[in-house]
Design an enzyme around this catalytic site. Structure first.
Site, PDB file in Angstrom:
ATOM      1  CD  GLU A 242     -14.623 -27.789 -14.461  1.00 39.17           C
ATOM      2  OE1 GLU A 242     -15.773 -27.305 -14.392  1.00 39.17           O
ATOM      3  OE2 GLU A 242     -14.139 -28.617 -15.451  1.00 39.17           O
ATOM      4  CD  GLU A 485     -12.981 -32.634 -15.011  1.00 38.21           C
ATOM      5  OE1 GLU A 485     -13.897 -32.262 -15.675  1.00 38.21           O
ATOM      6  OE2 GLU A 485     -13.231 -32.445 -13.885  1.00 38.21           O
TER       7      GLU A 485
END
Length: 769
Positions: A242, A485
């Site tokens: 991220e 995820e």
């Protein structure tokens, strides 16, 4: 592991592989003894002396945890390693004990047949600005002081929050937009463009940080190679978890983009407001709340740092430079980097260059330059590695360099509404396609993206993942897609065992009446004759929920079960691999995953749950992150005791052999190795009236060796030869066999000799007794 167009394939047999994986683990974000809700041990001596050895669990517990993950049907681990864990003591100083520990854990993975891709993990840059990942010394390098981030709103940090048990849900994510993280991401990816004066030891800070980052993970890759773990265990490397964009491309530092739908919550300064606050100047900033259609501005709030600065003073900077052996360029002055580069004048408090961060190059350009250097270094050590490409959060992946031949796109996807509200709602929003502009502009785009009812919500999840998958094919080309995820919060608001219709109208009445009374209160003067006790009476009404009975977490009607089933269903419908977030063996009944109030671990040991039996009052208006309910019942009584400190239990006590959050939909068949090309998956999770069922189809290939292998959990699917309610197997062709492993699962082996023929298998299991 090979990459064959959009599929992973097994080199020896050419079978197609669809991974069902798990992130190991959120506990790796934090050093031993420093959970995010405790101030002790936070930012001492630049946090150089921390240790991550034993995170996510001690080596002597590895066999228990590995077997548990195998029993759940997981075949792939997204194994998290932070830059801080390797290089926390200082630039170029590696934690040898930690690197040895990681190698020993990877050897255990080999023993249990688990594949791994290594994930350099971070969230909002580092623990020190409210996230995880990068070493504390990087803040010092940039001239920042984490001890003063709270006063200046440069970051919101759980460790130093005045009421850690009331830390707002998911607010940690807003740190990406605040001064500390935004500055460091800008320096890391594009510092040479935007901060050319920042040179240390004759090297620009961008090159300095990137080179240390790349060398640290290349060193880990080298040790993987030396220990013969390449390919057999470690199949590849993630890029960076991220990554943030910092200020790169920000159109005007005095405002926000007009069509900005990114996550915002709480105090959210513009870049210029953040720079003023960081220099100690009292500033008004926007406050945001989260609504059904996303973030909504909720007034302005004055933040007064009272002269405290987020930047190191001249003397502090001098001491830090002596500690780390840094020599800064003469024109790198102490204080705000951005004022030093002429963006704004801290004395006149005016902006000189509002569009400073707008250049001819986009963020993708700088990110790709980093990815090229990172991948070149790793591939020198591990030439056959797969590069798991993770684009910036919720963004479309850019085209990759043609030199990269083995890639997989690995974006993240969560049901954002459930993640933030911690509640399974009767509505949702098609967020990915909303962000991509599918629903146009203006306020009506939120209405167009709205989905009502469970059937529409489940399809909405399927559509969003399909969009991400198609984008990957368009920009990267024909490479595998894996959701890095995906998961649910387990500390969701419980659902009462009563009529859904009656409950809906009751709570709608309470909500509408509350809105009416609030409006009446606003219209009255000096308190007037309105019902000023509405708030207290509403609170009593909400608290009366304590007298109701809730669906236990292990029931089909539990919100956790519905949310998990909808998420995994979306991945299965798109025939993509995924790694669930996440497995934290020392998950805590009060503090969840021990990081920023998150509670997404699929596991909570009975020993942990029994140690602290408590219940917080839950209201629809609550916004705290510590609302974890005991999963079996909603008992009366408050937190009874914390006889053992959370930090002592945090270092890795045995989590117990029983999972108290063992939701039904987590246990489902999974076709792992397929003798051809997968065509469809359809799983129906069991209820009290409906049996579990699994339908799988694929196109067989004579070029493939070996059978299709399907993991089957015993919990819903007893062996076909079981004397009590056996599972029923039907196939369109070929032959099948049940291979027993232990009391937790069995494998269905299915051979088909036909070439290029569509095959179907139906598996019928039990209902919930």
């Amino acid at each position: 592991m090979q990459v064959n167009g959009p599929w992973f394939t097994e080199p020896e047999t050419q079978r197609t592989v669809i991974f069902r994986g798990i992130n190991l683990s959120g506990g790796t974000k934090l050093p031993v003894g420093v959970p995010s809700h405790e101030p002790n041990g936070f930012w001492f001596d630049y946090d150089r002396k921390v240790s991550f050895v034993g995170r996510p669990f001690p080596l002597d517990e590895a066999d228990m945890h590995m077997q548990r993950l195998v029993d759940h049907g997981f075949t792939l681990l997204r194994f998290m390693v932070t830059w801080e864990a390797i290089e926390h003591e200082g630039p170029g100083i590696y934690d040898e004990d930690y690197l040895d520990y990681v190698i020993e854990i990877l050897k255990k993975c080999k023993e249990y047949g688990l594949k791994v891709y290594l994930n350099p993990h971070q969230d909002t840059w580092s623990r020190h600005c409210g996230g995880s990942g990068h070493p504390g010394w990087t803040h010092t390098l940039a001239g920042l002081n984490p001890q003063r981030f709270t006063a200046t709103n440069a970051a919101i940090v759980h460790n130093v929050h005045p009421e850690p048990e009331k830390f707002p849900k998911m607010i940690w994510n807003t740190n990406y937009q605040k001064l500390a993280a935004a500055t460091l991401f800008t320096l890391f990816f594009a510092g040479k463009t935007y901060a050319p004066k920042c040179i240390v030891n004759g090297v620009h800070v961008q090159d300095y940080m990137q080179s240390h980052y790349i060398r640290a993970f290349t060193e880990l890759a080298r040790r993987v190679q030396v220990n013969d773990l390449q390919g057999h265990v470690v199949i590849g490397y993630d890029t960076m978890n991220e990554p943030g964009q910092g200020y790169i491309g920000w159109p005007d530092i005095t405002g926000r983009p007009a069509e900005d739908v990114d996550f915002k919550k709480g105090l959210t300064p513009t870049p210029f407001e953040g720079m003023m606050l960081g220099t100690g100047i009292a500033t008004e900033v926007d406050n945001w709340v989260f609504t059904w259609r996303g973030p909504k501005r909720d007034g302005r709030v004055l933040v007064d740092p009272q002269g405290v600065q987020a930047w190191l003073s001249t003397e502090e900077l001098k001491t830090a430079d002596q500690s780390f052996g840094w020599q800064r360029a003469d024109d790198w002055k102490p204080g705000c980097i951005w004022a030093n580069h002429g963006l704004w004048d801290p004395y006149a408090r005016t902006v000189m260059r509002p569009d400073y961060f707008v250049t001819t190059e986009s963020y993708a350009h700088y990110w790709l330059n980093f990815i090229k250097d990172y991948s070149d270094s790793l591939l020198e050590v591990h030439p056959d590695a797969i590069l798991f490409v993770q684009p910036p959060i919720m963004e479309q992946a850019p085209s990759m360099p043609p030199s990269l031949k083995k890639m997989a796109l690995t974006p993240h996807w969560y049901d954002g509404l459930t993640l933030v509200k911690k509640k399974w709602c009767s509505y949702n929003v098609d967020y990915i396609n909303l962000k991509r502009g599918k629903y146009g502009t203006g306020p009506l785009r939120f209405v167009r993206a709205l989905r009502l009812g469970e059937k529409a919500i489940r399809q909405c999840f399927v559509d969003q993942i399909e969009t991400l998958k198609m984008e990957g094919l368009e920009t990267l080309g024909s490479f595998p897609f894996i959701i890095g995820e995906i998961g649910i919060p387990y500390d969701m608001e419980p659902v009462k065992q009563k009529s859904t219709v009656t409950g809906w109208f009751s709570w709608m009445f309470v909500w509408l009446f509350g809105r009416f009374m609030k409006r009446s209160n606003r219209k009255s003067s000096n308190g007037g004759a309105t019902n000023s006790s509405w708030s207290s009476r509403r609170s009593v009404m909400l608290k009366n929920k304590d007298n109701d009975t809730y669906y236990p977490m292990g029931s089909p009607e539990a919100p956790q079960n519905k949310a998990m089933d909808a998420s995994i269903h979306a991945a299965e419908c798109n025939l993509v691999s995924y790694t669930l977030w996440n497995y934290v063996p020392d998950n805590h009944p009060r503090w969840g995953d021990l990081w920023n109030g998150e509670d997404l671990s699929i596991w909570q040991g009975r020993d942990n749950a029994a140690a602290i039996a408590f219940k917080e009052d839950v209201t629809d208006d609550s916004d705290t992150s510590s609302e974890t309910l005991l999963p079996e019942t909603a008992t009366d009584g408050k937190l009874s005791a914390m006889a053992t400190s959370s930090s002592s239990s945090f270092v890795g006590a045995n989590a117990g052999g029983v999972n108290v959050r063992d939701i039904i939909s987590l246990h489902r068949p999974h076709a792992h190795k397929i003798g051809g090309v997968p065509l469809s998956v359809e799983y129906v999770s069991p209820t009290h009236k409906q049996r579990a069922s699994f339908v799988f189809s694929y196109r067989s290939s004579a070029k493939v060796e070996g059978p299709t292998e399907i993991y089957v959990p015993m919990v819903h699917f007893p062996l076909p030869d079981s004397p009590m309610d056996p599972s029923q197997v039907q196939i369109s062709g070929g032959r099948w066999k049940a291979q027993t492993h232990n009391e937790n699962y069995w494998t269905l082996l299915w051979w088909c000799d036909d070439d290029e023929a569509d095959q179907e298998l139906q598996l019928l299991g039990q209902n919930i007794q």
